[in-house]
Write a protein that holds these residues in place. Structure first.
Motif, PDB file in Angstrom:
ATOM      1  N   UNK A  90       0.768  -1.235  -0.038  1.00  0.00           N
ATOM      2  CA  UNK A  90       0.035  -0.036   0.006  1.00  0.00           C
ATOM      3  C   UNK A  90       0.912   1.227   0.014  1.00  0.00           C
ATOM      4  N   UNK A  91       0.486   2.159  -0.919  1.00  0.00           N
ATOM      5  CA  UNK A  91       1.343   3.476  -1.020  1.00  0.00           C
ATOM      6  C   UNK A  91       0.353   4.685  -0.891  1.00  0.00           C
ATOM      7  N   UNK A  92       1.132   5.895  -1.073  1.00  0.00           N
ATOM      8  CA  UNK A  92       0.366   7.286  -1.115  1.00  0.00           C
ATOM      9  C   UNK A  92       1.027   7.915  -2.145  1.00  0.00           C
ATOM     10  N   UNK A  93       0.221   8.521  -3.047  1.00  0.00           N
ATOM     11  CA  UNK A  93       0.544   9.409  -4.063  1.00  0.00           C
ATOM     12  C   UNK A  93       0.482  10.621  -3.608  1.00  0.00           C
ATOM     13  N   UNK A  94       1.512  11.351  -2.904  1.00  0.00           N
ATOM     14  CA  UNK A  94       1.595  12.561  -2.333  1.00  0.00           C
ATOM     15  C   UNK A  94       1.692  13.718  -3.327  1.00  0.00           C
ATOM     16  N   UNK A  95       0.644  14.887  -3.534  1.00  0.00           N
ATOM     17  CA  UNK A  95       0.837  15.825  -4.275  1.00  0.00           C
ATOM     18  C   UNK A  95       0.217  15.155  -5.582  1.00  0.00           C
ATOM     19  N   UNK A 127      -2.662  11.174   5.924  1.00  0.00           N
ATOM     20  CA  UNK A 127      -1.490  11.265   6.405  1.00  0.00           C
ATOM     21  C   UNK A 127      -1.300  10.731   8.057  1.00  0.00           C
ATOM     22  N   UNK A 128      -2.211  10.234   8.469  1.00  0.00           N
ATOM     23  CA  UNK A 128      -2.028   9.693   9.774  1.00  0.00           C
ATOM     24  C   UNK A 128      -1.779   8.075   9.534  1.00  0.00           C
ATOM     25  N   UNK A 129      -1.634   7.491   8.434  1.00  0.00           N
ATOM     26  CA  UNK A 129      -1.291   6.084   8.311  1.00  0.00           C
ATOM     27  C   UNK A 129       0.065   5.991   7.622  1.00  0.00           C
ATOM     28  N   UNK A 130       0.608   5.003   7.539  1.00  0.00           N
ATOM     29  CA  UNK A 130       2.000   4.630   7.238  1.00  0.00           C
ATOM     30  C   UNK A 130       1.880   3.504   6.160  1.00  0.00           C
ATOM     31  N   UNK A 150       9.855  16.900   4.032  1.00  0.00           N
ATOM     32  CA  UNK A 150      10.762  15.645   3.960  1.00  0.00           C
ATOM     33  C   UNK A 150      10.645  15.160   5.220  1.00  0.00           C
ATOM     34  N   UNK A 151      10.333  16.105   6.497  1.00  0.00           N
ATOM     35  CA  UNK A 151      10.047  15.103   7.836  1.00  0.00           C
ATOM     36  C   UNK A 151       8.954  14.481   7.629  1.00  0.00           C
ATOM     37  N   UNK A 152       7.802  15.167   7.033  1.00  0.00           N
ATOM     38  CA  UNK A 152       6.300  14.424   6.850  1.00  0.00           C
ATOM     39  C   UNK A 152       6.738  13.189   5.940  1.00  0.00           C
ATOM     40  N   UNK A 153       7.139  13.254   4.960  1.00  0.00           N
ATOM     41  CA  UNK A 153       7.415  12.125   4.057  1.00  0.00           C
ATOM     42  C   UNK A 153       8.147  10.917   4.680  1.00  0.00           C
ATOM     43  N   UNK A 154       9.050  11.387   5.401  1.00  0.00           N
ATOM     44  CA  UNK A 154       9.766  10.236   6.107  1.00  0.00           C
ATOM     45  C   UNK A 154       8.829   9.417   7.263  1.00  0.00           C
ATOM     46  N   UNK A 155       8.042  10.321   7.934  1.00  0.00           N
ATOM     47  CA  UNK A 155       7.242   9.518   8.915  1.00  0.00           C
ATOM     48  C   UNK A 155       6.079   8.671   8.256  1.00  0.00           C
ATOM     49  N   UNK A 156       6.027   9.296   6.933  1.00  0.00           N
ATOM     50  CA  UNK A 156       4.598   8.184   6.485  1.00  0.00           C
ATOM     51  C   UNK A 156       5.297   6.929   5.839  1.00  0.00           C
ATOM     52  N   UNK A 158       6.816   3.306   6.265  1.00  0.00           N
ATOM     53  CA  UNK A 158       7.177   2.382   7.102  1.00  0.00           C
ATOM     54  C   UNK A 158       8.584   1.769   7.055  1.00  0.00           C
ATOM     55  N   UNK A 159       8.881   1.021   8.087  1.00  0.00           N
ATOM     56  CA  UNK A 159      10.474   0.514   7.853  1.00  0.00           C
ATOM     57  C   UNK A 159      10.550  -0.256   6.657  1.00  0.00           C
ATOM     58  N   UNK A 160      11.437  -0.012   5.761  1.00  0.00           N
ATOM     59  CA  UNK A 160      11.540  -0.920   4.480  1.00  0.00           C
ATOM     60  C   UNK A 160      11.006  -0.145   3.449  1.00  0.00           C
ATOM     61  N   UNK A 161      10.520   1.146   3.569  1.00  0.00           N
ATOM     62  CA  UNK A 161       9.514   1.509   2.495  1.00  0.00           C
ATOM     63  C   UNK A 161      10.175   2.545   1.595  1.00  0.00           C
TER      64      UNK A 161
END
Length: 236
Positions: A90-95, A127-130, A150-156, A158-161
């Motif tokens: 599962x991913x997110x298309x940001x923007x 933006x609350x999911x990972x 980029x702080x936000x993108x990093x938190x979005x 998961x490990x290994x993402x």
């Protein structure tokens, strides 16, 4: 008009001097600064469009999900993601913009994808999911505050993402002054390869450069930090 004074880089916060001034017919000139540390080229905030003018410019963009040329362009990012991620992730298309072209392509390749855009898909609950991957196609050049973004993108992630970015990289001053990409008034941040290396170092990401305009940033798996820790003291 005097050149703008040095300002803090919006990514690494170093003092960044004036680099060049460039304009286009019918548009006022604006200044560009180049950070000596992370090499980000950016437009000082005084030259940024307000929200209404920015939205009006975005409404002129033609990113039709049914346009085959546009789909081929986005497919250059879909293919490497499909090769690196198992089906069902599962991913997110940001923007994402007004049309879900990339979302459709990803879903067609077995990758689930949510969407977010501050103007066209402003539901911040996503933006609350990972996520296993986050895509930013022709997006990061619009960031007014790259560090926070980029702080936000990093938190979005998961490990290994994977953070998958498409944006064009600037050349030297002579090339930049005639570069059509810099003349879009909504383009206010330009990332050299050194900039992406700085981002990778800051967030402990592995960088993979696929093309002149495609970079993948891999977040380390959850156990990677543990595996690379130095051994503790030997206890009696």
């Amino acid at each position: 008009m005097p050149i703008s004074p040095p300002s803090h880089c919006p990514l690494c916060h170093a003092a960044a001097p004036f680099w060049l001034r460039e304009g286009r017919r019918g548009m006022p000139a604006r200044d560009y600064h180049r950070c000596p540390d992370c090499k980000l080229v950016f437009v000082p905030a005084v030259f940024h469009l307000d929200a209404a003018a920015e939205r009006a410019e975005y409404d002129l963009h033609r990113n039709d999900p049914l346009d085959e040329g546009y789909r081929r362009f986005l497919g250059r990012l879909v293919k490497p993601l499909r090769e690196r991620l198992p089906a069902g992730t599962t991913g997110l298309d940001f923007g994402c913009g007004p049309g879900p072209a990339l979302q459709q392509l990803l879903r067609g390749n077995g990758l689930a994808c949510a969407t977010y855009d501050p103007y066209y898909q402003p539901d911040t609950t996503v933006l609350e999911a990972r996520y296993d991957f986050v895509t930013c196609t022709e997006v990061v050049e619009h960031f007014a505050q790259p560090r926070a973004s980029f702080d936000l993108l990093h938190t979005l992630l998961k490990p290994g993402g994977i953070l998958a970015i498409m944006t064009r990289r600037p050349g030297d001053a002579a090339a930049f002054s005639t570069w059509h990409y810099s003349r879009d008034p909504t383009h206010i941040a330009f990332y050299a390869l050194e900039t992406f290396n700085w981002i990778a170092d800051r967030y402990d990401l592995r960088i993979e450069v696929l093309a002149d305009d495609i970079v993948l940033l891999h977040k380390r798996p959850a156990d990677a930090t543990i595996a690379h820790r130095p051994p503790g003291p030997v206890l009696p």
